[in-house]
Motif scaffolding. Structure first.
Motif, PDB file in Angstrom:
ATOM      1  N   ILE A 205       0.895  -1.179  -0.050  1.00 24.98           N
ATOM      2  CA  ILE A 205       0.092   0.123   0.033  1.00 24.98           C
ATOM      3  C   ILE A 205       0.925   1.228  -0.212  1.00 24.98           C
ATOM      4  CG2 ILE A 205      -0.303   0.035   2.559  1.00 24.98           C
ATOM      5  CD1 ILE A 205      -3.083   0.744   0.102  1.00 24.98           C
ATOM      6  N   SER A 206       2.052   1.315   0.862  1.00 20.19           N
ATOM      7  CA  SER A 206       2.940   2.408   0.926  1.00 20.19           C
ATOM      8  C   SER A 206       3.501   2.679  -0.590  1.00 20.19           C
ATOM      9  CB  SER A 206       3.939   2.340   1.961  1.00 20.19           C
ATOM     10  OG  SER A 206       4.852   1.116   1.583  1.00 20.19           O
ATOM     11  N   SER A 207       3.869   1.532  -1.352  1.00 16.47           N
ATOM     12  CA  SER A 207       4.624   1.902  -2.521  1.00 16.47           C
ATOM     13  C   SER A 207       3.755   2.358  -3.503  1.00 16.47           C
ATOM     14  CB  SER A 207       5.153   0.571  -3.032  1.00 16.47           C
ATOM     15  OG  SER A 207       4.203  -0.439  -3.142  1.00 16.47           O
ATOM     16  N   ILE A 208       2.301   1.973  -3.650  1.00 15.89           N
ATOM     17  CA  ILE A 208       1.340   2.339  -4.466  1.00 15.89           C
ATOM     18  C   ILE A 208       1.019   3.876  -4.250  1.00 15.89           C
ATOM     19  CG2 ILE A 208      -1.057   2.454  -5.044  1.00 15.89           C
ATOM     20  CD1 ILE A 208      -0.957  -0.684  -4.753  1.00 15.89           C
ATOM     21  N   ILE A 209       0.860   4.074  -3.060  1.00 13.79           N
ATOM     22  CA  ILE A 209       0.578   5.648  -2.584  1.00 13.79           C
ATOM     23  C   ILE A 209       1.791   6.559  -3.036  1.00 13.79           C
ATOM     24  CG2 ILE A 209       0.244   7.287  -0.782  1.00 13.79           C
ATOM     25  CD1 ILE A 209      -1.478   4.755   0.744  1.00 13.79           C
ATOM     26  N   ILE A 210       3.036   6.083  -2.881  1.00 16.03           N
ATOM     27  CA  ILE A 210       3.995   6.978  -3.083  1.00 16.03           C
ATOM     28  C   ILE A 210       4.316   6.990  -4.386  1.00 16.03           C
ATOM     29  CG2 ILE A 210       6.812   7.048  -3.102  1.00 16.03           C
ATOM     30  CD1 ILE A 210       6.642   5.624  -0.142  1.00 16.03           C
ATOM     31  N   THR A 211       4.064   5.963  -5.177  1.00 11.49           N
ATOM     32  CA  THR A 211       4.152   6.002  -6.938  1.00 11.49           C
ATOM     33  C   THR A 211       3.196   7.012  -7.385  1.00 11.49           C
ATOM     34  OG1 THR A 211       4.900   3.795  -6.658  1.00 11.49           O
ATOM     35  CG2 THR A 211       4.045   4.518  -8.670  1.00 11.49           C
ATOM     36  N   ILE A 212       2.042   6.811  -7.007  1.00 11.32           N
ATOM     37  CA  ILE A 212       0.695   7.850  -7.503  1.00 11.32           C
ATOM     38  C   ILE A 212       1.095   9.062  -6.947  1.00 11.32           C
ATOM     39  CG2 ILE A 212      -1.520   8.413  -6.950  1.00 11.32           C
ATOM     40  CD1 ILE A 212      -2.271   5.580  -6.668  1.00 11.32           C
ATOM     41  N   SER A 213       1.743   9.364  -5.743  1.00 10.67           N
ATOM     42  CA  SER A 213       2.079  10.669  -5.338  1.00 10.67           C
ATOM     43  C   SER A 213       3.138  11.437  -6.097  1.00 10.67           C
ATOM     44  CB  SER A 213       2.467  10.728  -3.958  1.00 10.67           C
ATOM     45  OG  SER A 213       1.412  10.241  -3.150  1.00 10.67           O
ATOM     46  N   LEU A 214       4.099  10.448  -6.675  1.00  7.27           N
ATOM     47  CA  LEU A 214       5.470  10.890  -7.485  1.00  7.27           C
ATOM     48  C   LEU A 214       4.690  11.455  -9.050  1.00  7.27           C
ATOM     49  CD1 LEU A 214       8.093   8.227  -6.503  1.00  7.27           C
ATOM     50  CD2 LEU A 214       8.206  10.647  -6.306  1.00  7.27           C
ATOM     51  N   PHE A 215       3.830  10.622  -9.550  1.00  5.71           N
ATOM     52  CA  PHE A 215       3.248  10.833 -10.827  1.00  5.71           C
ATOM     53  C   PHE A 215       2.419  12.360 -10.569  1.00  5.71           C
ATOM     54  CE2 PHE A 215       0.262  10.420 -14.142  1.00  5.71           C
ATOM     55  CZ  PHE A 215       1.036  10.094 -15.229  1.00  5.71           C
ATOM     56  N   ASN A 216       1.673  12.066  -9.651  1.00  8.13           N
ATOM     57  CA  ASN A 216       0.861  13.597  -9.493  1.00  8.13           C
ATOM     58  C   ASN A 216       1.834  14.847  -9.341  1.00  8.13           C
ATOM     59  OD1 ASN A 216      -1.481  12.026  -9.180  1.00  8.13           O
ATOM     60  ND2 ASN A 216      -1.392  12.102  -7.043  1.00  8.13           N
ATOM     61  N   GLY A 217       3.054  14.628  -8.819  1.00  9.26           N
ATOM     62  CA  GLY A 217       4.128  15.860  -8.720  1.00  9.26           C
ATOM     63  C   GLY A 217       4.556  16.161 -10.075  1.00  9.26           C
ATOM     64  N   PHE A 218       4.901  14.864 -10.840  1.00 11.90           N
ATOM     65  CA  PHE A 218       5.198  14.958 -12.105  1.00 11.90           C
ATOM     66  C   PHE A 218       4.263  15.966 -13.070  1.00 11.90           C
ATOM     67  CE2 PHE A 218       5.456  13.229 -16.537  1.00 11.90           C
ATOM     68  CZ  PHE A 218       6.835  13.826 -16.984  1.00 11.90           C
ATOM     69  N   GLN A 219       3.142  15.370 -13.171  1.00 10.90           N
ATOM     70  CA  GLN A 219       2.078  15.855 -13.995  1.00 10.90           C
ATOM     71  C   GLN A 219       2.004  17.392 -13.556  1.00 10.90           C
ATOM     72  OE1 GLN A 219      -2.118  14.331 -13.639  1.00 10.90           O
ATOM     73  NE2 GLN A 219      -1.495  13.176 -15.679  1.00 10.90           N
ATOM     74  N   ASN A 220       1.871  17.702 -12.108  1.00 16.59           N
ATOM     75  CA  ASN A 220       1.683  19.062 -11.826  1.00 16.59           C
ATOM     76  C   ASN A 220       2.811  19.817 -12.062  1.00 16.59           C
ATOM     77  OD1 ASN A 220      -0.811  18.684 -10.727  1.00 16.59           O
ATOM     78  ND2 ASN A 220      -0.197  18.300  -8.691  1.00 16.59           N
ATOM     79  N   GLU A 221       3.898  19.500 -12.331  1.00 18.33           N
ATOM     80  CA  GLU A 221       5.180  20.196 -12.558  1.00 18.33           C
ATOM     81  C   GLU A 221       5.130  20.404 -14.281  1.00 18.33           C
ATOM     82  OE1 GLU A 221       8.189  21.742 -11.561  1.00 18.33           O
ATOM     83  OE2 GLU A 221       6.811  21.304  -9.641  1.00 18.33           O
ATOM     84  N   PHE A 222       4.693  19.418 -14.730  1.00 15.79           N
ATOM     85  CA  PHE A 222       4.378  19.452 -16.139  1.00 15.79           C
ATOM     86  C   PHE A 222       3.481  20.425 -16.652  1.00 15.79           C
ATOM     87  CE2 PHE A 222       2.556  17.985 -20.443  1.00 15.79           C
ATOM     88  CZ  PHE A 222       3.609  17.935 -21.103  1.00 15.79           C
ATOM     89  N   LYS A 223       2.583  20.571 -16.211  1.00 10.57           N
ATOM     90  CA  LYS A 223       1.357  21.489 -16.204  1.00 10.57           C
ATOM     91  C   LYS A 223       1.730  22.885 -15.974  1.00 10.57           C
ATOM     92  CE  LYS A 223      -2.695  18.569 -15.368  1.00 10.57           C
ATOM     93  NZ  LYS A 223      -3.700  18.544 -14.454  1.00 10.57           N
ATOM     94  N   LYS A 224       2.665  22.961 -14.811  1.00  5.46           N
ATOM     95  CA  LYS A 224       2.905  24.520 -14.264  1.00  5.46           C
ATOM     96  C   LYS A 224       4.120  24.868 -15.451  1.00  5.46           C
ATOM     97  CE  LYS A 224       5.289  26.717 -10.240  1.00  5.46           C
ATOM     98  NZ  LYS A 224       6.012  26.370  -9.057  1.00  5.46           N
ATOM     99  N   ASN A 225       5.293  23.950 -15.641  1.00  2.00           N
ATOM    100  CA  ASN A 225       6.271  24.747 -16.461  1.00  2.00           C
ATOM    101  C   ASN A 225       6.011  24.493 -17.947  1.00  2.00           C
ATOM    102  OD1 ASN A 225       7.723  24.935 -13.813  1.00  2.00           O
ATOM    103  ND2 ASN A 225       8.541  22.764 -13.990  1.00  2.00           N
ATOM    104  N   ILE A 226       5.330  23.797 -18.300  1.00  2.00           N
ATOM    105  CA  ILE A 226       5.157  23.665 -19.865  1.00  2.00           C
ATOM    106  C   ILE A 226       3.784  23.963 -20.303  1.00  2.00           C
ATOM    107  CG2 ILE A 226       5.590  22.074 -21.843  1.00  2.00           C
ATOM    108  CD1 ILE A 226       7.558  20.717 -20.371  1.00  2.00           C
ATOM    109  N   LEU A 227       2.831  23.212 -19.723  1.00  3.12           N
ATOM    110  CA  LEU A 227       1.374  23.552 -20.244  1.00  3.12           C
ATOM    111  C   LEU A 227       0.863  24.957 -19.890  1.00  3.12           C
ATOM    112  CD1 LEU A 227       0.038  19.808 -20.145  1.00  3.12           C
ATOM    113  CD2 LEU A 227       1.228  21.071 -21.877  1.00  3.12           C
ATOM    114  N   SER A 228       1.536  25.526 -18.808  1.00  3.26           N
ATOM    115  CA  SER A 228       1.006  26.571 -18.312  1.00  3.26           C
ATOM    116  C   SER A 228       1.260  27.783 -19.331  1.00  3.26           C
ATOM    117  CB  SER A 228       1.318  26.859 -16.966  1.00  3.26           C
ATOM    118  OG  SER A 228       2.811  27.160 -17.122  1.00  3.26           O
ATOM    119  N   PHE A 229       2.256  27.640 -20.145  1.00  4.41           N
ATOM    120  CA  PHE A 229       3.049  28.583 -20.876  1.00  4.41           C
ATOM    121  C   PHE A 229       2.462  28.113 -22.498  1.00  4.41           C
ATOM    122  CE2 PHE A 229       6.053  30.398 -23.771  1.00  4.41           C
ATOM    123  CZ  PHE A 229       6.375  31.639 -23.088  1.00  4.41           C
TER     124      PHE A 229
END
Length: 396
Positions: free
Chosen positions: A38-62
């Motif tokens: 359960i911890s590995s799944i939650i951490i993996t999903i959270s890492l993907f969320n972070g990557f997706q948010n950074e992608f939206k912020k740095n690239i897709l926001s522009f």
């Protein structure tokens, strides 16, 4: 008397002072397996969320998430498809003028792109202090910092821009338009547009590109959720319009995100299967060991339904305790982001990760784990309790 009796017996089977050390180790390992899953799944999903948010912020926001134009990239503003405004995913719309040009400076020459906005939407470029230089009376431009470095251009330099004819069919017949412009500043967005874009006043751009009045290149649209793009919107509008979404422009990057999603999904399925097999095997071993006790309880009047509930309680206890521990471990690691970064940097150098955790996702993951684990207990429970007490005890 303890009520309900099946919960009391199930918890006693999970842990009591009379259990042998071997059985205690098996129980602890089963709980640890669930918690790690359960911890590995939650951490993996959270890492993907972070990557997706950074992608939206740095690239897709522009960059625009959707561009509406026609095949000639030359369209009347009155042809705007108003039906697209019905979409609830639309965040912002901006008309723009853009064209590929040759930029010439002394010994250097390169292909660039001029871009201008009628609504003066230049805030992503961070040029508030020099935006006033882009007036309609002077031939001034602001260029990307990396483009300036590549061509060795400085502020107040005069450079020549050469525009290409709009009509590609008569490319050799139509003359190229060229004009000299003064560089009044640089923009630095930390984005790849710094390598090729040139900002220009909209009226100057219309004159330079020989655009007619009320004509533009198209409209740039930003969506609330750029990953939720409904391509069938084009069917509701005029057929001559062309819809270009960011997934086409950033094709390789989008493919990488899609592959990452599929890998993460495969990873989650594998973890769920491992945890399911872990619980099923542990429960089967427990039931085989206690089949004589099961037969005795049945002879004393405990019905088959309650017998099944005893072992469902035993299986769910493992899962719930493992889920709670796994969720706590993942929360501690996520909020101690520095520790997690150091742990990842053991295997990968110079990687700064961003983690975003959403409580709803954690809740859904826990519920799915509990439901799948509960389903994994049903077959071994049904299989062991279907035998009659006389058949089990006849072997003694």
């Amino acid at each position: 008397m303890y009520k309900p009796i099946y919960i009391f017996i199930g918890l006693r089977y999970l842990w009591n002072s009379y259990l042998t050390n071997f059985k205690k180790i098996i129980t602890v390992l089963s709980i640890i397996g669930v918690s790690f899953g359960i911890s590995s799944i939650i951490i993996t999903i959270s890492l993907f969320n972070g990557f997706q948010n950074e992608f939206k912020k740095n690239i897709l926001s522009f960059i625009p998430h959707l561009i509406i134009t026609n095949q000639n990239y030359y369209i009347n503003e009155l042809d705007f498809p108003k039906s697209i405004l019905m979409s609830k995913n639309i965040q912002k719309i901006s008309s723009f003028i853009s064209s590929k040009v040759l930029i010439e400076n002394k010994k250097n020459i390169s292909i660039s792109e001029i871009i201008s906005f009628k609504e003066k939407n230049y805030y992503p470029y961070n040029i508030k202090n020099i935006l006033y230089t882009l007036n309609s009376k002077e031939n001034n431009i602001i260029i990307g910092k990396k483009l300036a470095e590549k061509l060795n251009i400085h502020i107040n330099d005069l450079i020549k821009l050469i525009s290409f004819p709009r009509n590609k069919k008569n490319f050799l017949i139509n003359k190229m338009n060229e004009k000299t412009f003064k560089v009044t500043g640089f923009f630095d967005t930390k984005n790849k547009v710094d390598n090729y874009q040139i900002l220009m006043n909209s009226k100057i751009a219309l004159n330079f590109l020989n655009y007619h009045k009320n004509y533009i290149t198209g409209w740039r649209i930003w969506l609330k959720d750029p990953f939720d793009y409904y391509i069938n919107l084009s069917k509701k509008t005029k057929q001559h319009l062309v819809f270009l979404n960011w997934q086409l422009k950033e094709g390789e990057l989008f493919k990488a995100i899609q592959i990452e999603k599929y890998i993460m999904l495969l990873f989650l399925i594998l973890i769920l299967l491992i945890v399911t097999f872990n619980i099923a095997i542990t429960l089967t071993v427990n039931m085989v060991e206690k089949q004589n006790i099961i037969a005795i309880l049945q002879t004393q009047g405990l019905c088959r339904k309650k017998m099944m509930l005893i072992f469902i309680t035993l299986g769910l206890s493992n899962v719930i305790i493992g889920n709670v521990l796994g969720t706590l471990i993942s929360f501690i690691l996520i909020y101690e982001e520095r520790f997690l970064n150091k742990l990842i940097n053991i295997f990968f150098d110079n990687i700064d990760i961003t983690i975003e955790i959403y409580p709803f996702q954690v809740f859904v993951v826990n519920i799915i784990f509990i439901l799948i684990s509960m389903l994994s207990t049903l077959y071994p429970i049904w299989n062991i309790t279907k035998s009659t007490p006389s058949k089990i005890l006849s072997n003694e």
